[in-house]
Design a protein around this motif. Structure first.
Motif: not given
Lengths: 114, 115
Positions: A31-39, A95-99, B96-106
């Motif tokens: 798993p590649y998991l993240f937490w984000y916060v939105q103010y 989503d490592q399986n798709r895109d 990089i697309q597929g750089a799984r360790a990176e999050g996004y900047t919004f």
């Protein structure tokens, strides 16, 4: 399909108390998991991520998250809540399986009571 | 300097109109995204471009058309706006697309209201 679930729509915590925002995941593979916060009226800000390694991940603003493989959980925690922590928190998984796109949970609104 | 900037911040328009939202990132990232956040705050990906090439096109009405003139820009054009299009639209980028360790900047979002 990869997904995350946030079982609580809202969490209320008194200022100074520890807080936990829950997240469980469903993935195939690592798993590649993240937490984000939105103010309010703002974009999402990255808090922390789990890729591999230590199960306790430290992030911004004093937050940390505990990865638990047996319980498929990735709960967000903070030892002492601040009123300024009040915001909307999103758990996410890649989503490592798709895109390889990031899929977000439905969000949990954290309300810190002064 | 703003890393991912969207314009306009607010957009109020009538049904049936055509409008565009612009997004620019100065991070040197290769991949850009559009997400839609509905009134219940649910975030859903719409499109993804990697270095000007369309990578992800989720189930989005044909009225929505992304355009990426270069890898630093990803614009969203919406034709024949409907009431249900009212939402906050977020642009994001990643290295990089597929750089799984990176999050996004919004970006900070564009609140679209269709009346």
């Amino acid at each position: 399909a990869q997904s995350v679930a946030q079982p609580e729509d809202q969490v209320n915590v008194a200022e100074g108390n520890p807080l936990t925002v829950k997240c469980t995941y469903s993935v195939s593979g690592n798993p590649y998991l993240f937490w984000y916060v939105q103010y309010p009226n703002r974009g999402l800000q990255f808090l922390l991520k789990y890729i591999t390694g230590d199960n306790l991940v430290k992030g911004s603003y004093g937050f940390e998250a505990e990865f638990n493989k047996s319980q498929t959980s990735f709960h967000l925690k903070k030892p002492s809540a601040l009123v300024s922590d009040s915001a909307l928190y999103f758990c996410a998984v890649r989503d490592q399986n798709r895109d390889d796109k990031i899929i977000f949970g439905k969000g949990t609104r954290l309300h810190i009571l002064p | 300097d703003t890393a991912v900037s969207q314009t306009p911040k607010y957009l109020v328009t009538q049904m049936g109109n055509d409008k565009s939202i612009k997004c620019e990132q100065n991070l040197g990232h290769d991949t850009m995204y559009w997400y839609k956040q509905d009134s219940k705050k649910f975030l859903k990906i719409m499109f993804s471009y990697n270095n000007k090439e369309l990578i992800i096109n989720e189930t989005v009405p044909n009225r929505f058309s992304p355009k990426s003139p270069d890898k630093a820009h990803l614009n969203l054009h919406i034709n024949s706006l409907e009431l249900g299009d009212s939402a906050v639209y977020f642009c994001a980028s990643s290295p990089i697309q597929g750089a799984r360790a990176e999050g996004y900047t919004f970006g900070s979002g564009t609140r679209l209201t269709v009346v």
